[in-house]
Design a protein around this motif. Sequence first.
Motif, PDB file in Angstrom:
ATOM      1  N   ASP A 108       0.832  -1.190   0.000  1.00 36.44           N
ATOM      2  CA  ASP A 108       0.000   0.000   0.000  1.00 36.44           C
ATOM      3  C   ASP A 108       0.875   1.253   0.000  1.00 36.44           C
ATOM      4  OD1 ASP A 108      -2.483   0.905  -0.325  1.00 36.44           O
ATOM      5  OD2 ASP A 108      -3.114   0.754   1.771  1.00 36.44           O
ATOM      6  N   GLY A 109       1.931   1.203  -0.792  1.00 36.69           N
ATOM      7  CA  GLY A 109       2.785   2.377  -0.960  1.00 36.69           C
ATOM      8  C   GLY A 109       3.868   2.530   0.087  1.00 36.69           C
ATOM      9  N   LYS A 110       3.763   1.742   1.184  1.00 41.19           N
ATOM     10  CA  LYS A 110       4.781   1.883   2.240  1.00 41.19           C
ATOM     11  C   LYS A 110       5.817   0.773   2.109  1.00 41.19           C
ATOM     12  CE  LYS A 110       1.328   3.275   5.499  1.00 41.19           C
ATOM     13  NZ  LYS A 110       0.304   2.351   5.399  1.00 41.19           N
ATOM     14  N   PRO A 111       7.109   1.143   2.132  1.00 41.57           N
ATOM     15  CA  PRO A 111       8.129   0.099   2.048  1.00 41.57           C
ATOM     16  C   PRO A 111       8.116  -0.764   3.310  1.00 41.57           C
ATOM     17  CG  PRO A 111       9.118   2.240   2.462  1.00 41.57           C
ATOM     18  CD  PRO A 111       7.663   2.485   2.196  1.00 41.57           C
ATOM     19  N   LEU A 112       8.495  -2.014   3.142  1.00 40.07           N
ATOM     20  CA  LEU A 112       8.530  -2.950   4.260  1.00 40.07           C
ATOM     21  C   LEU A 112       9.585  -2.509   5.272  1.00 40.07           C
ATOM     22  CD1 LEU A 112       6.796  -5.485   4.328  1.00 40.07           C
ATOM     23  CD2 LEU A 112       8.732  -6.794   3.527  1.00 40.07           C
ATOM     24  N   PRO A 113       9.185  -2.235   6.525  1.00 41.21           N
ATOM     25  CA  PRO A 113      10.177  -1.803   7.502  1.00 41.21           C
ATOM     26  C   PRO A 113      11.054  -2.976   7.958  1.00 41.21           C
ATOM     27  CG  PRO A 113       7.941  -1.672   8.396  1.00 41.21           C
ATOM     28  CD  PRO A 113       7.851  -2.360   7.083  1.00 41.21           C
ATOM     29  N   ASP A 114      12.167  -2.645   8.633  1.00 40.08           N
ATOM     30  CA  ASP A 114      12.972  -3.699   9.256  1.00 40.08           C
ATOM     31  C   ASP A 114      12.226  -4.177  10.485  1.00 40.08           C
ATOM     32  OD1 ASP A 114      14.817  -3.441   7.336  1.00 40.08           O
ATOM     33  OD2 ASP A 114      16.184  -2.175   8.480  1.00 40.08           O
ATOM     34  N   GLU A 115      12.932  -4.906  11.358  1.00 44.86           N
ATOM     35  CA  GLU A 115      12.261  -5.432  12.555  1.00 44.86           C
ATOM     36  C   GLU A 115      11.619  -4.304  13.375  1.00 44.86           C
ATOM     37  OE1 GLU A 115      11.475  -8.349  13.775  1.00 44.86           O
ATOM     38  OE2 GLU A 115      12.307  -9.374  12.041  1.00 44.86           O
TER      39      GLU A 115
ATOM     40  N   ALA B 222       5.669  -4.954  12.881  1.00 44.81           N
ATOM     41  CA  ALA B 222       4.522  -5.611  13.510  1.00 44.81           C
ATOM     42  C   ALA B 222       3.223  -4.974  13.011  1.00 44.81           C
ATOM     43  CB  ALA B 222       4.620  -5.520  15.028  1.00 44.81           C
ATOM     44  N   ARG B 223       3.235  -3.632  12.928  1.00 40.35           N
ATOM     45  CA  ARG B 223       2.030  -2.925  12.485  1.00 40.35           C
ATOM     46  C   ARG B 223       1.687  -3.308  11.042  1.00 40.35           C
ATOM     47  NH1 ARG B 223       3.597   2.417  13.703  1.00 40.35           N
ATOM     48  NH2 ARG B 223       3.796   1.658  15.831  1.00 40.35           N
ATOM     49  N   LEU B 224       2.737  -3.411  10.230  1.00 42.15           N
ATOM     50  CA  LEU B 224       2.492  -3.783   8.836  1.00 42.15           C
ATOM     51  C   LEU B 224       1.954  -5.205   8.729  1.00 42.15           C
ATOM     52  CD1 LEU B 224       4.214  -3.076   5.650  1.00 42.15           C
ATOM     53  CD2 LEU B 224       4.311  -5.456   6.366  1.00 42.15           C
TER      54      LEU B 224
ATOM     55  N   ARG C  73      -4.978  -4.442  17.873  1.00 41.47           N
ATOM     56  CA  ARG C  73      -5.862  -3.343  17.465  1.00 41.47           C
ATOM     57  C   ARG C  73      -6.514  -2.628  18.646  1.00 41.47           C
ATOM     58  NH1 ARG C  73      -4.230  -3.156  12.421  1.00 41.47           N
ATOM     59  NH2 ARG C  73      -5.088  -4.619  10.929  1.00 41.47           N
ATOM     60  N   GLY C  74      -6.402  -3.224  19.834  1.00 44.30           N
ATOM     61  CA  GLY C  74      -6.996  -2.600  21.010  1.00 44.30           C
ATOM     62  C   GLY C  74      -8.515  -2.658  21.030  1.00 44.30           C
ATOM     63  N   VAL C  75      -9.086  -3.634  20.364  1.00 47.17           N
ATOM     64  CA  VAL C  75     -10.545  -3.799  20.369  1.00 47.17           C
ATOM     65  C   VAL C  75     -10.982  -4.349  21.723  1.00 47.17           C
ATOM     66  CG1 VAL C  75     -12.463  -5.032  19.260  1.00 47.17           C
ATOM     67  CG2 VAL C  75     -10.529  -4.252  17.894  1.00 47.17           C
ATOM     68  N   LYS C  76     -12.151  -3.928  22.203  1.00 47.72           N
ATOM     69  CA  LYS C  76     -12.660  -4.443  23.478  1.00 47.72           C
ATOM     70  C   LYS C  76     -13.007  -5.921  23.340  1.00 47.72           C
ATOM     71  CE  LYS C  76     -14.208  -0.391  25.841  1.00 47.72           C
ATOM     72  NZ  LYS C  76     -14.149   0.601  24.718  1.00 47.72           N
ATOM     73  N   LYS C  77     -12.860  -6.652  24.442  1.00 48.37           N
ATOM     74  CA  LYS C  77     -12.999  -8.097  24.402  1.00 48.37           C
ATOM     75  C   LYS C  77     -14.378  -8.535  23.870  1.00 48.37           C
ATOM     76  CE  LYS C  77     -12.203 -12.225  27.130  1.00 48.37           C
ATOM     77  NZ  LYS C  77     -12.839 -12.835  28.287  1.00 48.37           N
ATOM     78  N   ALA C  78     -15.436  -7.919  24.416  1.00 52.61           N
ATOM     79  CA  ALA C  78     -16.784  -8.336  24.016  1.00 52.61           C
ATOM     80  C   ALA C  78     -17.002  -8.111  22.520  1.00 52.61           C
ATOM     81  CB  ALA C  78     -17.817  -7.556  24.827  1.00 52.61           C
TER      82      ALA C  78
ATOM     83  N   LEU D 200       1.606  -9.246  16.333  1.00 57.00           N
ATOM     84  CA  LEU D 200       2.074  -9.135  17.706  1.00 57.00           C
ATOM     85  C   LEU D 200       3.544  -8.712  17.708  1.00 57.00           C
ATOM     86  CD1 LEU D 200       0.585 -12.304  19.492  1.00 57.00           C
ATOM     87  CD2 LEU D 200      -0.357 -10.012  19.383  1.00 57.00           C
ATOM     88  N   THR D 201       3.929  -7.861  18.657  1.00 55.56           N
ATOM     89  CA  THR D 201       5.339  -7.491  18.790  1.00 55.56           C
ATOM     90  C   THR D 201       6.080  -8.636  19.468  1.00 55.56           C
ATOM     91  OG1 THR D 201       4.954  -6.529  20.956  1.00 55.56           O
ATOM     92  CG2 THR D 201       4.732  -5.050  19.069  1.00 55.56           C
TER      93      THR D 201
END
Lengths: 269, 226
Positions: A88-95, A100-102, A133-138, B134-135
């Motif tokens: 999506d236009g962003k180069p693959l980051p290193d570690e 992780a986000r990618l 993603r920080g989504v709530k459990k429920a 996950l990190t």
Amino acid sequence: MTDALPAAHVDPDGAASTSGRPHTGEPLVVLDHVNKHFGELHVLKDIDLTVHHGEVVVVVGPSGSGKSTLCRTINRLETFESGSISIDGKPLPDEGKDLARLRADVGMVFQSFNLFAHKTILENVTLGPIKVRGVKKAEAEQRARELLERVGVQAQADKYPAQLSGGQQQRVAIARSLAMDPKVMLFDEPTSALDPEMINEVLDVMTKLARSGMTMVVVTHEMGFARKAGDRVVFMADGQIVEENTPEEFFLHPRSDRAKDFLGKILTH
Amino acid sequence: MGELFSQFNILGAFWVTIQLTFFAAIGALVIGTVVAVMRVSPVPILRGFGTSYVNVFRNTPLTVIMVFTSLGLWQTLGLVLADEQSQHFFKDNNFRLAIVALAVYHASFVCESLRSGINTVQPGQAEAARSIGLTFLQNIRYVVLPQAFRGAVTPLGNTLIALIKNTTVASVIGVAEASFVMADMLDARADVLFLIFIIFAIGFVILTLPVGLLISAVSERLAVKR
């Protein structure tokens, strides 16, 4: 770069085929001159590949041709030495956190399912949304149950992976990836570890996913799937992309000798 | 035999042994886990530190570490772990120094036990965890370690049993645990020498045997089904 051209054709049963749809979408995954070695072995040789939004690219080829490595390199489970990959236009980051986000945006389905063995099916599907993603459990659980229903294993939600059949596990793995709302899904020989009778239940889910417009890169030996759901076939041999074409053209009129030889061996029986 | 128990505080001595074990085990588990995570981390400096830690403490005799905490850390470097005004200062300080020595020493074994546990976790588990974003630390915490602990129950249990018996080394810095009291008793009552040995041998068996049984039961129950 040869893009898949829209091949206007009609299925035998008369319905308009979904394969060979035009792909005017933006490039989503772009590999540019990617090279990788395993020691002496040059497993990826100068790979150029562009996958567009909504496109289903099926990667086929003999064992050891580098197709699994290609798939794993796209979300950097494998490193590469030169060239670039962008999503999506962003180069693959290193570690690190950026990577992780990618990866969260790139779904991956493995040959050996790799469901978290100590977690229930439901927990397998909710872990990513909750922790990444920080989504709530429920909320995550409700979404997970919807996804499990979509892949047909809602009844197994509270079981552990070892209690499910291979086909069920692989469908859960697909749901686990979908729960992250990925931009693209990678399938690394998703049916190769399955009993024959379970292959179709997984392929059906994948075909539905393809029809829903998901961008997919599928490494597989299932030529039927490639024909039915693929927009483009990429044929790899000895670490190189030898040929790219629409499934129809590739299977009926392979251009390279390597592809003719490969198809001759797998399609005769 | 009854008179031995009234003449000497045998149960009190074993209580000290249990306390040493309890606190040192917690310390060793925490330090050992941190070091194990360092040893599998993607950061070379942390990996190097973890490896050095294990090599140093696993290969140093516990007695040397124990004496060093007293003569080195406390008397020379001035590390004080108890209230110096308290009339129990020596007792408390030595007790805590002994816990430090036991914890750092056994942490190296906990680390290696855990690492063997991590090796029982299929690489695909960590790959799947990475692929959903996950990190490294989340991966370790939610996917790898929970399974690694299950695979490491037996070696961790062995380390705990070794720790229980190694608490006897604390007697070299004057902690009145079981073997310290035993030595006292042997001095005073050489006439019942064998009885004294038997009492303490049985005492340790009572402490260690249930641990062994518990390990077997737990490892069977927790085994990760694949």
